[in-house]
Write an enzyme that holds these catalytic residues in place. Structure first.
Site, mmCIF file in Angstrom:
data_model
loop_
_atom_site.group_PDB
_atom_site.id
_atom_site.type_symbol
_atom_site.label_atom_id
_atom_site.label_comp_id
_atom_site.label_asym_id
_atom_site.label_seq_id
_atom_site.Cartn_x
_atom_site.Cartn_y
_atom_site.Cartn_z
ATOM 1 N N LYS A 145 0.824 -1.457 -0.306
ATOM 2 C CA LYS A 145 -0.528 0.127 -0.117
ATOM 3 C C LYS A 145 0.728 1.436 0.144
ATOM 4 C CE LYS A 145 -3.875 0.741 1.653
ATOM 5 N NZ LYS A 145 -5.312 1.024 0.690
ATOM 6 N N ASP A 175 -5.664 -3.601 -0.944
ATOM 7 C CA ASP A 175 -7.015 -3.682 -1.003
ATOM 8 C C ASP A 175 -7.336 -3.600 -2.973
ATOM 9 O OD1 ASP A 175 -5.947 -1.566 -1.588
ATOM 10 O OD2 ASP A 175 -7.683 -0.070 -0.774
ATOM 11 N N ASP A 218 -0.393 -12.985 4.907
ATOM 12 C CA ASP A 218 -1.338 -14.143 5.660
ATOM 13 C C ASP A 218 -2.805 -13.978 5.079
ATOM 14 O OD1 ASP A 218 -2.221 -15.647 7.854
ATOM 15 O OD2 ASP A 218 -3.285 -13.556 8.312
ATOM 16 N N ASP A 261 -5.129 -16.757 2.465
ATOM 17 C CA ASP A 261 -6.094 -16.963 2.810
ATOM 18 C C ASP A 261 -7.694 -17.213 1.361
ATOM 19 O OD1 ASP A 261 -5.480 -17.780 4.867
ATOM 20 O OD2 ASP A 261 -7.361 -17.473 5.668
HETATM 21 C C1 IPM Z 1 -0.198 -18.766 8.420
HETATM 22 C C2 IPM Z 1 -1.465 -18.381 9.687
HETATM 23 C C3 IPM Z 1 -0.456 -17.902 10.886
HETATM 24 C C4 IPM Z 1 0.011 -16.941 10.056
HETATM 25 C C5 IPM Z 1 -0.780 -18.174 12.536
HETATM 26 C C6 IPM Z 1 -1.009 -19.886 12.452
HETATM 27 C C7 IPM Z 1 0.329 -17.966 13.235
HETATM 28 O O1 IPM Z 1 -2.396 -18.269 9.496
HETATM 29 O O2 IPM Z 1 -0.205 -19.553 8.311
HETATM 30 O O3 IPM Z 1 -1.007 -18.603 7.403
HETATM 31 O O4 IPM Z 1 -0.867 -15.359 10.628
HETATM 32 O O5 IPM Z 1 0.881 -16.293 10.050
HETATM 33 MG MG MG Z 2 -3.435 -17.398 7.909
#
Ligand code: IPM
Ligand code: MG
Length: 368
Positions: free
Chosen positions: A192, A225, A249, A253
């Site tokens: 960002k 974003d 992170d 996801d």
């Molecule tokens: C990941 C997980 C970890 C992170 C946690 C479990 C500490 O979310 O590996 O993505 O935030 O890096």
């Molecule tokens: Mg994670």
């Protein structure tokens, strides 16, 4: 040459049961392909806390530094929610990443053809999807100082610091450019820079490396974003994404869920080369410890098995055997074997964790 070594840290929740299936796969490679591993096992996360009062002992940390690769299951669970921050299961994982200096976290988000219907997006948006997110893993707001909870003007203040040096940006950017070259030759760098100085520096460093050393790689930049939005709008526009620890992170996801099957996704965390020329490395599934289904034989072992495939490729120089293992997993999916996470209501009886493992072994044997 000495036998390549592997440290298994199964961890908590479904970690141990999915790791049992990986052990069967390793035994298969030993038996059928003559690939021997010097395997040791130890505790991490809540399991280590229960036994030793710490989520990672110094002895385990030292072992992890010595082996050719670490294979980790998962850490954490509600049982440990009330623990002091310093001994939470996650601290064990973060210590491994930091002390092994695993700065490049490779998180592929690949949509298996047989599973395209499981995505929350329309099938045509995700079928054939193949993105690689390279997340910086040892710096940024996860580790920056100052950090803590302090008193200030009569109230408490929680502080974390987003901090990146040029060398930290440089090394993860190079890892991402190299990967892009082996793929579709496109890299999107995400930060960002519109609001953060660390983002301005990030963009400058990546741009310079691109111009000087990777002019053949098509480089683009995106705010984090917007990247989140683009990932759910037209995910196939991306090839390799490189980004910092916290954005990585979150975006990984998001990308993982696009594939519809968190239970299928592996990851590799790579550091600097060791004496044998291979990077320091830890491999782990993207999914967590899933305490709600632990111990019931419901977990999908594929992500951890595919993490071992990444180890074959990046730590043991066995790219062809990694291909073989990945193809076996795809074949099992195409043939219709499904654990509960890959089924919808009314789909019949799901395969158990060990049945899924056995099906993969069968497909491996069929590949000979
Ligand atoms: C990941 C997980 C970890 C992170 C946690 C479990 C500490 O979310 O590996 O993505 O935030 O890096
Ligand atoms: Mg994670």
């Amino acid at each position: 040459m000495s036998t390549p070594s592997l440290l298994i840290l199964a961890g908590d929740g479904i970690g141990p049961e999915v790791m049992d299936e990986v052990k069967k796969v390793m035994a298969w490679f030993d038996d059928k392909r003559g690939l021997k591993f010097d395997i040791s096992e130890d505790l991490v996360g809540g399991a280590a806390y229960d036994a030793h009062g710490t989520p990672l002992t110094d002895e385990t940390m030292a072992k992890a530094q010595e082996v050719d690769a670490v294979l980790l299951g998962a850490v954490g669970g509600p049982k440990y929610d009330e623990l002091d921050f310093s001994v939470k299961p996650e601290r064990g994982l973060l210590r491994l990443r930091k002390e092994m200096d695993l700065f490049a976290n490779l998180r592929p988000a690949q949509c298996f053809d047989a599973l395209a219907d499981f995505s929350s997006l329309k099938k045509e948006l995700v079928s054939g999807l193949d993105i690689m997110i390279v997340r910086e893993l040892t710096s940024g707001s996860y580790f920056g100082e100052p950090r803590g909870i302090f008193e200030e003007n009569g109230e408490r203040v929680g502080i974390n610091t987003q901090r990146y040096t040029t060398s930290e940006i440089d090394r993860v950017a190079r890892a991402a450019f190299e990967l892009a070259r082996k793929r579709d030759n496109r890299l999107c760098s995400v930060e960002k820079a519109n609001v953060m100085e660390s983002g301005i520096l990030w963009r400058e460093v990546v741009t310079k490396i691109g111009a000087e050393d990777y002019p053949d790689v098509e480089l683009s930049h995106m705010y984090a974003d917007n990247c989140a939005m683009q990932l759910v709008r037209t995910p196939k526009q991306f090839d390799v994404i490189v980004t910092d620890n916290l954005f990585g992170d979150i975006l990984s996801d998001c990308a993982a869920m696009l594939t519809g099957s968190l239970g299928m996704l592996p990851s590799a965390s790579l550091g600097v080369p060791m004496a044998n020329g291979m990077p320091k490395a830890m491999y782990e599934p993207v999914h967590g410890s899933a305490p709600d289904i632990a111990g019931q034989g419901k977990a999908n072992p594929s992500a951890t098995i595919l993490s071992f495939a990444m180890a074959l490729r990046y730590s043991y120089g066995q790219g062809a055997e990694a291909d073989r293992l990945e193809a076996a997993v795809e074949k099992v999916l195409a043939d219709g074997t499904r654990t509960a996470d890959l089924m919808q209501k009314g789909d019949g009886t799901p395969a158990t964790t060990s049945e899924m493992g056995d099906a993969i072994l069968k497909a491996l044997t069929a590949s000979l």
